[in-house]
Design a protein around this motif. Structure first.
Motif, short mmCIF file in Angstrom:
data_model
loop_
_atom_site.label_atom_id
_atom_site.label_comp_id
_atom_site.label_asym_id
_atom_site.label_seq_id
_atom_site.Cartn_x
_atom_site.Cartn_y
_atom_site.Cartn_z
N LEU A 1 58.90 -51.49 46.06
CA LEU A 1 59.65 -51.37 44.81
C LEU A 1 59.33 -52.51 43.86
O LEU A 1 59.41 -52.36 42.64
CB LEU A 1 61.15 -51.35 45.13
CG LEU A 1 62.13 -51.21 43.97
CD1 LEU A 1 62.03 -49.83 43.34
CD2 LEU A 1 63.56 -51.48 44.45
N LEU A 2 58.96 -53.67 44.40
CA LEU A 2 58.83 -54.89 43.61
C LEU A 2 57.46 -55.06 42.96
O LEU A 2 57.27 -56.00 42.18
CB LEU A 2 59.15 -56.10 44.49
CG LEU A 2 60.49 -56.02 45.24
CD1 LEU A 2 60.74 -57.31 46.00
CD2 LEU A 2 61.64 -55.70 44.31
N LEU A 3 56.50 -54.20 43.27
CA LEU A 3 55.15 -54.22 42.67
C LEU A 3 54.47 -55.58 42.79
O LEU A 3 53.70 -55.99 41.91
CB LEU A 3 55.22 -53.81 41.19
CG LEU A 3 55.76 -52.42 40.87
CD1 LEU A 3 55.61 -52.13 39.38
CD2 LEU A 3 55.09 -51.34 41.70
N TRP B 1 69.75 -52.19 37.26
CA TRP B 1 68.30 -52.17 37.41
C TRP B 1 67.60 -51.94 36.06
O TRP B 1 68.01 -51.09 35.28
CB TRP B 1 67.88 -51.08 38.39
CG TRP B 1 66.52 -51.30 38.93
CD1 TRP B 1 65.37 -50.70 38.53
CD2 TRP B 1 66.14 -52.23 39.96
NE1 TRP B 1 64.29 -51.19 39.24
CE2 TRP B 1 64.74 -52.12 40.13
CE3 TRP B 1 66.84 -53.14 40.76
CZ2 TRP B 1 64.03 -52.89 41.06
CZ3 TRP B 1 66.15 -53.90 41.68
CH2 TRP B 1 64.76 -53.77 41.83
N PRO B 2 66.56 -52.71 35.77
CA PRO B 2 65.81 -52.52 34.52
C PRO B 2 65.11 -51.16 34.47
O PRO B 2 64.47 -50.73 35.44
CB PRO B 2 64.78 -53.66 34.54
CG PRO B 2 65.40 -54.71 35.42
CD PRO B 2 66.12 -53.93 36.49
N GLU B 3 65.22 -50.50 33.31
CA GLU B 3 64.51 -49.26 33.08
C GLU B 3 63.23 -49.50 32.29
O GLU B 3 62.24 -48.79 32.49
CB GLU B 3 65.39 -48.27 32.29
CG GLU B 3 66.54 -47.70 33.08
CD GLU B 3 67.29 -46.65 32.28
OE1 GLU B 3 67.15 -46.62 31.04
OE2 GLU B 3 68.03 -45.87 32.90
N ARG C 1 58.08 -49.34 32.56
CA ARG C 1 59.05 -48.28 32.31
C ARG C 1 59.16 -47.40 33.56
O ARG C 1 58.14 -46.98 34.12
CB ARG C 1 58.61 -47.43 31.13
CG ARG C 1 59.71 -46.54 30.55
CD ARG C 1 59.24 -45.94 29.23
NE ARG C 1 60.35 -45.39 28.48
CZ ARG C 1 60.23 -44.95 27.22
NH1 ARG C 1 59.07 -45.03 26.60
NH2 ARG C 1 61.27 -44.46 26.59
N ASP C 2 60.41 -47.18 33.99
CA ASP C 2 60.69 -46.26 35.10
C ASP C 2 59.86 -46.55 36.34
O ASP C 2 59.27 -45.66 36.95
CB ASP C 2 60.47 -44.82 34.64
CG ASP C 2 61.39 -44.41 33.51
OD1 ASP C 2 62.52 -44.96 33.44
OD2 ASP C 2 60.99 -43.59 32.67
N GLY C 3 59.78 -47.83 36.67
CA GLY C 3 59.16 -48.22 37.93
C GLY C 3 57.67 -48.47 37.89
O GLY C 3 57.07 -48.77 38.93
#
Length: 481
Positions: A435-437, A453-455, A466-468
């Motif tokens: 999830l953290l890239l 959570w940031p979008e 944006r969106d993950g």
């Protein structure tokens, strides 16, 4: 031709030191151009809908380590990408000579350009560097680094007097790669403070010295005791080997010298109730000293007993060590009452193979930048009632002010860089490494459910996450301060 490049509509803007306002925000040429109600969507080339969302200034992660265990160019690409996940748009990375990083020594006039070249074109966030003068010649470079290189912050590691980074060797001089006659002691610190104080007095910028406060002679004693008593391979043992007393004593030494020299100082990653109490006492004893305090996400949210019981091994080894749940709560009290000035990640990408199952050779540090806003929102705003205004101060406004970025970063006011993050305050995510890239293959926060959570993350008016997912090539620029 549209009036604005980007329009962020219908969100709740969160301004440090001011509060919340329902308004639209317009961007032109990378900066905030207008704030108002019902700004027409037709006036912008691109519209970002923030209905029902909080819009906070892009975070300034003021404690970062690019290239400590991996090549600088690789870390710059992977780890600043991870920063975008947490709403971070600027990182300030520590750099020093000696083992790790480039594994060499020499003048910063030669080394800093190499560092900047390695990072250029690879960072997803804007970036700057704090530098650590490790010998007297590098102290002599402080005036030029301030005047010509845009470096306004320096660092001293108090435990490097007697240990290497992992605390498994006392060949500190070999670790620092300094020559005979070069002492890294309180005399070195005093000279460094004199140089930083002189540079600060000679400019309208704040020039400061950041301090890693652990007292080496006491560390030697407690490490020997832990190893003699069976040498358990746990995070609790690591904390007992570098107990809060070592922080408290080191803070007292540093504050005394700061008072004597007039040097502005930043006490980094306070890990314990004792350390925070020592910082409060130092402020009270010398109110004229510019002394600011930092805590990290892991010292706020992780405790050694829980990590040891989880079977996650030594992934949580870090300097200073992870402490107790009681220390977590004491630090949160400092966040809530204003004793803590900002929160940072101390991000250092360290792979699981570098941790192993042996306590002393395990490399310290791990990533956390992707959780900067999420954990402050989940553990601060939702769980403890921390106002959103204060969240924005801790993650953005205060570090920007401390490190020479005020007026550019740390605010959503007109004229500032259009760095911002759109957050769904109610969104929940369970932390996983994926999830953290990040390039890191493990995470001490894994399994924790986070609320908030940031979008979308915007860097100088461009949507970059944006969106993950990242949605643009690296756009980061060097930040002369």
């Amino acid at each position: 031709m549209a009036r604005y490049d980007l329009l962020v509509k219908n969100g709740t803007l969160v301004q440090p030191w001011t509060g919340e306002i329902r308004a639209d925000l317009a961007v032109r040429d990378g900066v905030v151009a207008a704030i108002g109600t019902d700004l027409p969507a037709s006036d912008a080339d691109e519209v970002l809908d923030a209905t029902g969302r909080a819009v906070l200034p892009g975070a300034v992660d003021a404690h970062f380590h690019l290239g400590i265990y991996r090549p600088l160019d690789v870390d710059a690409a992977d780890e600043t990408r991870s920063s975008l996940v947490g709403g971070v748009t600027s990182v300030l990375s520590y750099f020093r000579t000696g083992e790790h990083y480039l594994n060499r020594t020499g003048p910063y006039a030669e080394i800093l350009p190499e560092v900047l070249k390695a990072v250029e074109g690879r960072a997803h966030t804007d970036y700057g560097f704090h530098l650590a003068p490790m010998d007297s010649a590098q102290i002599g470079e402080v005036p030029d680094l301030v005047a010509d290189a845009g470096v306004s912050s320096f660092k001293y590691y108090m435990f490097y007097k007697g240990f290497n980074l992992s605390a498994d060797s006392r060949d500190a001089r070999g670790f620092r790669m300094t020559g005979e006659g070069e002492e890294y002691d309180l005399g070195h610190l005093y000279q460094l403070m004199e140089a930083v104080a002189a540079a600060d007095a000679g400019t309208d910028r704040r020039v400061s010295l950041s301090l890693h406060c652990e007292q080496a002679e006491l560390m030697r004693l407690f490490i020997d005791r832990v190893r003699a008593a069976g040498d358990p391979q746990t995070l609790r043992a690591y904390s007992e080997a570098r107990p809060p007393l070592t922080e408290r004593v080191a803070i007292g030494e540093a504050a005394t010298l700061a008072h004597a020299t007039g040097c502005p100082v930043n006490l980094l990653h306070l890990s314990s109730e004792a350390a925070l109490d020592a910082a409060r006492a130092a402020r009270a004893a010398a109110p004229g000293v510019d002394l600011r305090t930092e805590v990290t996400l892991h010292h706020l949210c992780l405790d050694h007993d829980t990590l040891d019981a989880s079977g996650s091994g030594l992934g949580g080894k870090v300097n200073p060590p992870i402490r107790t749940a009681a220390d977590n709560e004491a630090l949160w009290t400092g966040v809530l009452d204003g004793s803590v000035d900002w929160v940072a990640s101390d991000h250092a990408c360290c792979m699981e193979e570098s941790k192993g199952d042996a306590l002393w050779p395990a490399l310290p540090g791990f990533g956390g930048t992707a959780l900067l806003y999420p954990l402050l929102l989940s553990e601060g705003y939702h769980r403890r009632g921390l106002p959103l205004r204060r969240v924005a101060e801790l993650a953005s406004g205060s570090p920007a002010a401390a490190y020479g970025l005020a007026g550019r970063k740390g605010s959503l006011m007109v004229g500032h860089d259009a760095d911002l993050v759109v957050v769904d305050l109610e969104a929940e995510r369970t932390v996983t490494p994926e999830l953290l890239l990040s390039g890191q293959d493990h995470c001490p926060f894994a399994g924790r459910t986070v609320r908030g959570w940031p979008e979308a993350t915007v860097l100088r008016g461009r949507i970059v996450y944006r969106d993950g997912e990242t949605v643009d090539a690296p756009q980061g620029r060097y930040l002369p301060r």
